[in-house]
Design a protein around this motif. Structure first.
Motif, PDB file in Angstrom:
ATOM      1  N   ILE A   1      21.612  32.659  47.001  1.00  0.00           N
ATOM      2  CA  ILE A   1      22.765  33.420  46.526  1.00  0.00           C
ATOM      3  C   ILE A   1      23.938  32.474  46.335  1.00  0.00           C
ATOM      4  N   GLU A   2      24.580  32.560  45.166  1.00  0.00           N
ATOM      5  CA  GLU A   2      25.717  31.706  44.844  1.00  0.00           C
ATOM      6  C   GLU A   2      26.862  32.572  44.335  1.00  0.00           C
ATOM      7  N   GLN A   3      28.069  32.085  44.478  1.00  0.00           N
ATOM      8  CA  GLN A   3      29.230  32.777  43.922  1.00  0.00           C
ATOM      9  C   GLN A   3      29.463  32.303  42.500  1.00  0.00           C
ATOM     10  N   VAL A   4      29.701  33.276  41.613  1.00  0.00           N
ATOM     11  CA  VAL A   4      29.882  32.973  40.200  1.00  0.00           C
ATOM     12  C   VAL A   4      31.365  32.765  39.919  1.00  0.00           C
ATOM     13  N   PRO A   5      31.742  31.665  39.271  1.00  0.00           N
ATOM     14  CA  PRO A   5      33.151  31.462  38.920  1.00  0.00           C
ATOM     15  C   PRO A   5      33.575  32.433  37.824  1.00  0.00           C
ATOM     16  N   CYS A   6      34.711  33.070  38.013  1.00  0.00           N
ATOM     17  CA  CYS A   6      35.193  34.051  37.038  1.00  0.00           C
ATOM     18  C   CYS A   6      36.362  33.512  36.216  1.00  0.00           C
ATOM     19  N   SER A   7      37.398  33.065  36.879  1.00  0.00           N
ATOM     20  CA  SER A   7      38.574  32.577  36.160  1.00  0.00           C
ATOM     21  C   SER A   7      38.381  31.124  35.726  1.00  0.00           C
ATOM     22  N   ARG A   8      39.300  30.655  34.886  1.00  0.00           N
ATOM     23  CA  ARG A   8      39.254  29.251  34.455  1.00  0.00           C
ATOM     24  C   ARG A   8      39.356  28.314  35.664  1.00  0.00           C
ATOM     25  N   ALA A   9      40.211  28.677  36.610  1.00  0.00           N
ATOM     26  CA  ALA A   9      40.359  27.837  37.806  1.00  0.00           C
ATOM     27  C   ALA A   9      39.070  27.822  38.618  1.00  0.00           C
TER      28      ALA A   9
ATOM     29  N   ASN B   1      33.871  42.370  27.305  1.00  0.00           N
ATOM     30  CA  ASN B   1      34.473  43.381  28.162  1.00  0.00           C
ATOM     31  C   ASN B   1      34.760  42.822  29.553  1.00  0.00           C
ATOM     32  N   PHE B   2      33.809  42.060  30.082  1.00  0.00           N
ATOM     33  CA  PHE B   2      33.991  41.400  31.384  1.00  0.00           C
ATOM     34  C   PHE B   2      35.227  40.504  31.361  1.00  0.00           C
ATOM     35  N   LEU B   3      35.340  39.689  30.320  1.00  0.00           N
ATOM     36  CA  LEU B   3      36.437  38.727  30.243  1.00  0.00           C
ATOM     37  C   LEU B   3      37.783  39.423  30.050  1.00  0.00           C
ATOM     38  N   GLN B   4      37.804  40.501  29.272  1.00  0.00           N
ATOM     39  CA  GLN B   4      39.057  41.212  29.030  1.00  0.00           C
ATOM     40  C   GLN B   4      39.573  41.917  30.282  1.00  0.00           C
ATOM     41  N   CYS B   5      38.675  42.234  31.198  1.00  0.00           N
ATOM     42  CA  CYS B   5      39.071  42.934  32.423  1.00  0.00           C
ATOM     43  C   CYS B   5      39.527  41.985  33.526  1.00  0.00           C
ATOM     44  N   LEU B   6      39.358  40.688  33.315  1.00  0.00           N
ATOM     45  CA  LEU B   6      39.768  39.718  34.331  1.00  0.00           C
ATOM     46  C   LEU B   6      41.291  39.652  34.437  1.00  0.00           C
ATOM     47  N   GLY B   7      41.770  39.554  35.676  1.00  0.00           N
ATOM     48  CA  GLY B   7      43.177  39.241  35.881  1.00  0.00           C
ATOM     49  C   GLY B   7      44.130  40.409  35.911  1.00  0.00           C
ATOM     50  N   ARG B   8      43.695  41.627  35.581  1.00  0.00           N
ATOM     51  CA  ARG B   8      44.644  42.739  35.583  1.00  0.00           C
ATOM     52  C   ARG B   8      45.052  43.123  37.005  1.00  0.00           C
TER      53      ARG B   8
ATOM     54  N   GLY C   1      43.116  41.556  39.797  1.00  0.00           N
ATOM     55  CA  GLY C   1      42.576  40.566  40.711  1.00  0.00           C
ATOM     56  C   GLY C   1      41.746  39.546  39.971  1.00  0.00           C
ATOM     57  N   ASN C   2      40.978  38.787  40.726  1.00  0.00           N
ATOM     58  CA  ASN C   2      40.237  37.673  40.158  1.00  0.00           C
ATOM     59  C   ASN C   2      38.901  38.078  39.554  1.00  0.00           C
ATOM     60  N   THR C   3      38.515  39.342  39.715  1.00  0.00           N
ATOM     61  CA  THR C   3      37.293  39.849  39.087  1.00  0.00           C
ATOM     62  C   THR C   3      37.667  41.039  38.211  1.00  0.00           C
ATOM     63  N   PRO C   4      36.739  41.522  37.375  1.00  0.00           N
ATOM     64  CA  PRO C   4      37.073  42.633  36.470  1.00  0.00           C
ATOM     65  C   PRO C   4      37.063  43.998  37.146  1.00  0.00           C
ATOM     66  N   PHE C   5      36.745  44.083  38.444  1.00  0.00           N
ATOM     67  CA  PHE C   5      36.447  45.386  39.041  1.00  0.00           C
ATOM     68  C   PHE C   5      37.379  45.724  40.200  1.00  0.00           C
ATOM     69  N   ILE C   6      37.591  47.026  40.396  1.00  0.00           N
ATOM     70  CA  ILE C   6      38.227  47.523  41.602  1.00  0.00           C
ATOM     71  C   ILE C   6      37.361  48.652  42.154  1.00  0.00           C
ATOM     72  N   PHE C   7      37.588  48.949  43.437  1.00  0.00           N
ATOM     73  CA  PHE C   7      36.786  49.963  44.129  1.00  0.00           C
ATOM     74  C   PHE C   7      37.725  50.915  44.862  1.00  0.00           C
ATOM     75  N   PRO C   8      37.495  52.237  44.787  1.00  0.00           N
ATOM     76  CA  PRO C   8      38.379  53.185  45.474  1.00  0.00           C
ATOM     77  C   PRO C   8      38.136  53.204  46.981  1.00  0.00           C
ATOM     78  N   LEU C   9      39.198  53.109  47.765  1.00  0.00           N
ATOM     79  CA  LEU C   9      39.063  53.254  49.211  1.00  0.00           C
ATOM     80  C   LEU C   9      38.457  54.616  49.531  1.00  0.00           C
ATOM     81  N   TYR C  10      37.619  54.660  50.543  1.00  0.00           N
ATOM     82  CA  TYR C  10      36.885  55.847  50.986  1.00  0.00           C
ATOM     83  C   TYR C  10      35.752  56.229  50.038  1.00  0.00           C
ATOM     84  N   GLY C  11      35.465  55.400  49.030  1.00  0.00           N
ATOM     85  CA  GLY C  11      34.283  55.622  48.225  1.00  0.00           C
ATOM     86  C   GLY C  11      34.534  56.276  46.881  1.00  0.00           C
TER      87      GLY C  11
END
Length: 624
Positions: free
Chosen positions: A271-279, A360-367, A369-379
Motif C-alpha cells: 500500500i502506497e500513498q498517491v500524490p495529489c497536489s503538485r507539491a 473531475n478528480f483534478l478539478q475537485c482538488l484544493g477546494r 483540502g488536499n484531496t477531492p473528497f470530503i466526508f460528513p461527520l456521523y456518516g
C-alpha cells in the motif's frame, strides 16, 4: 395513532432515502404541501447509518423479512370505489440479501456476568431490538416517534451549526468464538477458531512500532453509540452536485464535514500513498524525477483534454488502460492514474470516461483540502436527514413506522388519486413519489436489477500507519483475478464520529458477481488478519506490510435499482414516480440528478431548492 393525518396533500413521498429526501425538501421549499412517510423506524432507508447495536437490530430485521410473512390485515377493499382499483405496495424490504457476520474479537474475561448476559442479548440475532440505541431514537426527538408529527423540528444530530458554507472542523476471546451467519432465509452458527484456550498474549512490538491496543467485542457493544455505520459507502466530491446543492439551499448548516486526507494505491502487495497536489508529486519518494515530470505533463493535458481531441481521437473505442499505455507512461504511473485518480475499471472504462474522471478528480482538488473528497461527520446517513429537516422547516409532515397499503388509481383517467395507510385512512394528493423497494413483485416483474457487494469491518489500526492516527483514506484494489471487479476501500478514523477511539471503520464496495462474502473476502484477506491469528503471529520485519487486526466483519448484498428506467415498471399511473436506491458509484451525483429531474418534471416553473430567504426580508402578515 395519536392524531389522524390531514386527508389532502400536494405531494406524498414514500421512503426517506437520499433522492426522496432531496425531493421532499425541494417540494416543500416551493410551497407544496408534503407528506413524507416511511415504514421503517429510521430515516434514510438504504442510505442510513446505525450505531453498532442498532446495526445488529437492523440485521435481525433483514432476517425476519425473509424468514416470515407478516400477517396483513387488508383494510383497503372497503375504501375502494367501483371506478377505482388498487396497486398494492410491498410490505417487506427485499433489497438486502446474503448477510453474514463474523466476530473475531475476544470477550473480556473480566466482564461481570450481568455484562456478559447483556452482551449476548445484544449480539443475538433473535434478541429484541435495542430501542434506546436505534438510529431514530439517537437522532430524532422523542416527540417525533408518534405516528403523526407536524413539528418544524426535523431530524438532525446538530443544532443550527455555523454560518460558513460548509463546516470543516480540523482533525484532532478466550477459547472458540462464535460466528453468526445470516443467509436470507436461515441463520447458521459456526465457530471461528480462536487459537489456544490459554491466556492471549499480545505481540510485543519493537521500539520503532507503537504497541497495538486490544479491543474486545464487549467494548464495541458498550461503546455502541460511538459507531455510525453506513449501509452505503460514499464520499462527496468537493466540486460535485451534492456539495453545490448543500451550499445553495443552505442545508449545509445542518451538517459538518471532514477532509479525506489520503488517496492510497495497492500494487504488488504493498500500500502506497498517491500524490495529489503538485507539491505532493514532487515530494513523493515513490516516483522518480522522470516519472514526476511525465505525470504532471499528462495531468495538465487531462485538465483541458477536450481542446486536444487529436490526442485521443483514434482511441475512443479503446479502454482507458490501453490508452494510457500509448502515452508512454511507466506501469507505476498507469496504475496510479487508472486506480487512484480516475478510479475506474481496467476493462469497462472507455478512454473518454477515463479522461473525464481524471479531469473531475483534478478539478475537485484544493477546494476544501488536499484531496477531492470530503466526508460528513456521523456518516453518510446524516445527509438525507439534513434534507428532511429542511422539508419540515417549510411545513413538511413526517411519519416514520407508517406503512402504506396501496395506491388508489382511477380507472377512467389512469391517474393515482391517493393512498390508503395501515390505519385505514385514505389520503389524496396530486403527485406520488415511491422508493423502488416499496413496489411489489408484480409491478417489478420486468425489472432486472444489479447488485452491490458490501463489507463493513472494524479493525484496530490503519492499513497504512503514519505519524497521525486520524487519517481518512480511500483505496481502490485492482481485480485480484481475471474477471473479478475492482474493490473500493474506505477507511474512517474515530475523528469522523463513526467509530470508537483506537479503532477504524472500513467499508468495502464493488459490483456483485457472487455473494458479498465471495466477492470481497479475498481482498479482506489481503489487507487484514483475524484478531485471534494476530495474537500468535510472529513479528514482521519493519519493512514488511503489517496488516491490521480484523475484529468484526459484516458482508451483505444490496440491490442497485439506479439503472432501471420508468418504463420497466408495470402499470404505474402517470403521476406516480419512482426513486432508486443507492448506486455503486463513489459520489452522490446520480441521486441528486434523479431528484432534480423529477422535480423539474413535476414543477417546471419552480426553482429547484432555492436559497432560503434572509430573516430580515421576511414580512409577516400582521405587518402588512
Amino acid at each position: 395513532m395519536a392524531d389522524k393525518l390531514p386527508t389532502e396533500f400536494d405531494v406524498v413521498i414514500i421512503g426517506t432515502g437520499l433522492p426522496e429526501s432531496i425531493l421532499a425538501a425541494a417540494c416543500s421549499r416551493s410551497g407544496q404541501r408534503v407528506l413524507h412517510v416511511d415504514s421503517r423506524s429510521y430515516y434514510g432507508g438504504n442510505w442510513a447509518s446505525f450505531s453498532f447495536t442498532g446495526l445488529l437490530s437492523w440485521l435481525k430485521d433483514c432476517q425476519q423479512n425473509h424468514d416470515s410473512e407478516e400477517g396483513v390485515t387488508a383494510t383497503w377493499q372497503d375504501l375502494i370505489h367501483e371506478t377505482e382499483e388498487a396497486i398494492v405496495l410491498c410490505r417487506k424490504d427485499g433489497t438486502i440479501r446474503h448477510t453474514e457476520v463474523f466476530c473475531y474479537a475476544s470477550q473480556d474475561v473480566q466482564d461481570s456476568t450481568q455484562d456478559t448476559d447483556a452482551l449476548q442479548r445484544n449480539s443475538s440475532p433473535e434478541a429484541s431490538a435495542p430501542q434506546a440505541d436505534s438510529l431514530d431514537s439517537a437522532s430524532v426527538p422523542r416527540e417525533r416517534h408518534s405516528a403523526y408529527s407536524a413539528s418544524s423540528e426535523a431530524p438532525s444530530r446538530h443544532a443550527e451549526g455555523s454560518d460558513r458554507e460548509l463546516s470543516l472542523p480540523s482533525a484532532d476471546a478466550e477459547g472458540s468464538l462464535e460466528k453468526e451467519t445470516y443467509c436470507g432465509d436461515k441463520t447458521d452458527v459456526a465457530t471461528v477458531s480462536g487459537g489456544d484456550k490459554g491466556e492471549h498474549k499480545l505481540v510485543e512490538d519493537s521500539i520503532e512500532q507503537p504497541k497495538r491496543n486490544r479491543i474486545t467485542y464487549s467494548q464495541m457493544v458498550k461503546e455502541s453509540r460511538r459507531f455510525n455505520i453506513d449501509l452505503v459507502s460514499k464520499l462527496l466530491y468537493s466540486q460535485g452536485s451534492l456539495i453545490d446543492l448543500l451550499i445553495k439551499s443552505n442545508v449545509s448548516r445542518y451538517a459538518e464535514f471532514k477532509n479525506v486526507t489520503r488517496i492510497l494505491a495497492f500494487r504488488e502487495g504493498k500500500i502506497e500513498q498517491v500524490p495529489c497536489s503538485r507539491a505532493d508529486v514532487f515530494n513523493s519518494k515513490e516516483l522518480t524525477m522522470v516519472e514526476k515530470r511525465m505525470l504532471m505533463k499528462f495531468l495538465t493535458f487531462c485538465l483541458d483534454y477536450e481542446q486536444h481531441s487529436d490526442e485521443y481521437q483514434d482511441f475512443k473505442q479503446c479502454s482507458f488502460s490501453d490508452y494510457l499505455k500509448t502515452k508512454k507512461l511507466t506501469p507505476n504511473l498507469q496504475h496510479f492514474i487508472l486506480h487512484s485518480i480516475a478510479m475506474t475499471s481496467e476493462s469497462s472504462c472507455t478512454t473518454l470516461d477515463g479522461l473525464q474522471a481524471t479531469k473531475n478528480f483534478l478539478q475537485c482538488l484544493g477546494r476544501f483540502g488536499n484531496t477531492p473528497f470530503i466526508f460528513p461527520l456521523y456518516g453518510q446517513g446524516e445527509i438525507p436527514q439534513c434534507f428532511c429537516r429542511m422539508c419540515a422547516v417549510f411545513g413538511g409532515v413526517y411519519c416514520l413506522r407508517h406503512k402504506v397499503q396501496c395506491l388508489v388509481v382511477d380507472k377512467d383517467s389512469g391517474r393515482c388519486k391517493g393512498i390508503i395507510d395501515d390505519f385505514g385512512q385514505r389520503i389524496s394528493a396530486n403527485y406520488f413519489i415511491v422508493e423502488d423497494s416499496y413496489l411489489s413483485k408484480e409491478t417489478c416483474s420486468n425489472v432486472h436489477y444489479k447488485q452491490i457487494s458490501r463489507a463493513v469491518l472494524i479493525t484496530d489500526q490503519s492499513i497504512l500507519e503514519t505519524d497521525s492516527d486520524q487519517q481518512i483514506s480511500i483505496l481502490v484494489v485492482p481485480p485480484l483475478e481475471p474477471g473479478t471487479a475492482s474493490v473500493r476501500v474506505m477507511e474512517l478514523c474515530s475523528s469522523t464520529m463513526t467509530c470508537m477511539k483506537d479503532s477504524y471503520l472500513v467499508h468495502l464496495t464493488c459490483l456483485s458477481s457472487k455473494t458479498a462474502r465471495e466477492d470481497l473476502e479475498p481482498v479482506v484477506k489481503q489487507l487484514f488478519i483475524p484478531f485471534a491469528e494476530a495474537e500468535t503471529e510472529a513479528e514482521p520485519d519493519k519493512d514488511e506490510f503489517r496488516k491490521p487486526r480484523l475484529l468484526w466483519a459484516l458482508y451483505f448484498n444490496m440491490r442497485d435499482s439506479s439503472g432501471v428506467s420508468r418504463s420497466s415498471y408495470c402499470g404505474l399511473p402517470s403521476n406516480v414516480y419512482v426513486c432508486s436506491g443507492p448506486d455503486c458509484g463513489l459520489g452522490n451525483e446520480h441521486a441528486v440528478k434523479q431528484a432534480e429531474t423529477l422535480f423539474r418534471e413535476l414543477f417546471p416553473s419552480e426553482e429547484f431548492c432555492p436559497p432560503p430567504p434572509n430573516p430580515e426580508d421576511i414580512i409577516f402578515e400582521a405587518e402588512g
